[in-house]
Write an enzyme that holds these catalytic residues in place. Structure first.
Site, short mmCIF file in Angstrom:
data_model
loop_
_atom_site.label_atom_id
_atom_site.label_comp_id
_atom_site.label_asym_id
_atom_site.label_seq_id
_atom_site.Cartn_x
_atom_site.Cartn_y
_atom_site.Cartn_z
N HIS A 34 -49.52 5.58 -8.02
CA HIS A 34 -49.34 4.66 -9.16
C HIS A 34 -49.41 5.37 -10.51
CE1 HIS A 34 -50.69 2.04 -5.88
NE2 HIS A 34 -49.87 1.15 -6.42
N GLU A 44 -57.48 6.42 -8.04
CA GLU A 44 -56.51 7.53 -8.01
C GLU A 44 -56.99 8.71 -8.88
OE1 GLU A 44 -52.43 6.26 -8.52
OE2 GLU A 44 -52.49 5.11 -6.65
N ARG A 54 -61.85 -20.84 -22.30
CA ARG A 54 -60.97 -21.10 -23.45
C ARG A 54 -60.20 -22.39 -23.21
NH1 ARG A 54 -60.84 -15.30 -24.36
NH2 ARG A 54 -61.08 -15.00 -26.60
N ARG A 83 -66.65 -15.75 -30.58
CA ARG A 83 -66.33 -17.05 -29.99
C ARG A 83 -67.29 -18.14 -30.45
NH1 ARG A 83 -64.15 -16.97 -24.99
NH2 ARG A 83 -63.91 -19.20 -25.36
N1 URA Z 1 -60.84 -9.43 -24.53
C1 URA Z 1 -61.31 -10.43 -23.76
O1 URA Z 1 -61.28 -10.37 -22.54
N2 URA Z 1 -61.79 -11.54 -24.37
C2 URA Z 1 -61.81 -11.68 -25.70
O2 URA Z 1 -62.24 -12.72 -26.20
C3 URA Z 1 -61.31 -10.62 -26.50
C4 URA Z 1 -60.84 -9.50 -25.88
#
Ligand code: URA
Length: 258
Positions: free
Chosen positions: A6, A79, A167, A222
């Site tokens: 790969h 790998e 989310r 977040r």
């Molecule tokens: N990468 C992720 O997985 N989540 C985020 O909120 C930002 C970057």
């Protein structure tokens, strides 16, 4: 000569390299490689896997992109290990889940919550996804020496960007029940952040007798917002790269006795 399918690499091409940076994004590979060695050069580019080789204190160091998520990261590590690489430092981006972690700060993962599928193909779920002590130590020192704010702790590492990271701004807007409220639970359990590869990197490295670490730049908080801005992305990426390279310089120096 040993060839791996790969990554499109051979043991001859990697010149005995035992150290590798693992960014997710193939476009970030060149920036990382040129930042520690302006004479670094591309060795291969197949699918999501792009590899550059450069030198730190004369020692060969690879930069190989893993793509997003566990399955492709698992192939990259397996790998590269087949070719002789023994030390793996993921450099990536992350979403923080605590108010006091700012965009642009850097998170040093000591261990990961295994919300991926790939790591369970290498070790049972009771097995920890834990960073090598040397990696954590070098990254903490690198944070101090670069003056970049770092946070050290546990990361939730997920197979999905949308439902697994709770989310609601996805196509359907629906988060299955098992993930509803999960972010608050991780927060209460002192988990710092979400990303998508560290549980695979850390579990595989420990299980295979390799050294693994993970440093990520915060591109969104977040607790405050769902929006990843171009400026946030740039600062998060740049700071993680600076801390990661400084840490790699220490790791290579310790290993080579320079
Ligand atoms: N990468 C992720 O997985 N989540 C985020 O909120 C930002 C970057």
């Amino acid at each position: 000569m040993k060839t791996v399918y790969h990554l499109n690499l051979t043991d001859e091409l990697i010149q005995g390299a035992q150290f590798a940076f693992l960014p997710g994004d193939p476009f970030r590979v060149e920036a990382i490689a040129r930042a520690f060695d302006p004479e670094s050069r591309e060795l291969a580019y197949k699918r999501e896997y792009r590899t550059f080789i450069g030198r730190i204190k004369g020692i060969p160091v690879l930069v190989t992109s893993t793509g997003i998520g566990g399955p492709s990261a698992g192939i990259a590590i397996d790998e590269l290990a087949q070719l002789g690489v023994r030390n793996f430092l993921r450099i990536g981006t992350t979403g923080a889940i605590h108010e006091d972690i700012n965009v642009g700060d850097v998170i040093i993962t000591t261990a990961s919550v295994r919300l991926d599928g790939t790591s369970a193909h290498y070790a049972p779920i009771e097995y920890p996804a834990v960073s090598a002590y040397e990696m954590v130590h070098a990254l903490v020192q690198a944070g101090i020496s670069t003056g970049i704010k770092t946070h050290t702790g546990i990361t939730a590492s997920c197979d999905t960007f949308y439902p697994g990271q709770e989310r609601y701004d996805s196509y359907s807007g629906y988060v299955p029940r098992r993930f509803q409220g999960i972010t608050e639970e991780w927060r209460k359990l002192h988990v710092l952040n979400y990303e998508m590869e560290s549980s695979t990197v850390l579990t595989l490295c420990s299980a295979l007798g390799l050294k693994g670490g993970c440093v990520t730049g915060v591109v969104v908080n977040r607790s405050l917002s769902e929006e990843v801005t171009p400026e946030g992305l740039k600062t998060g990426e740049e700071n993680a790269i600076k801390v990661g390279i400084r840490a790699m310089e220490m790791l290579v120096r310790n290993k080579s006795g320079h």
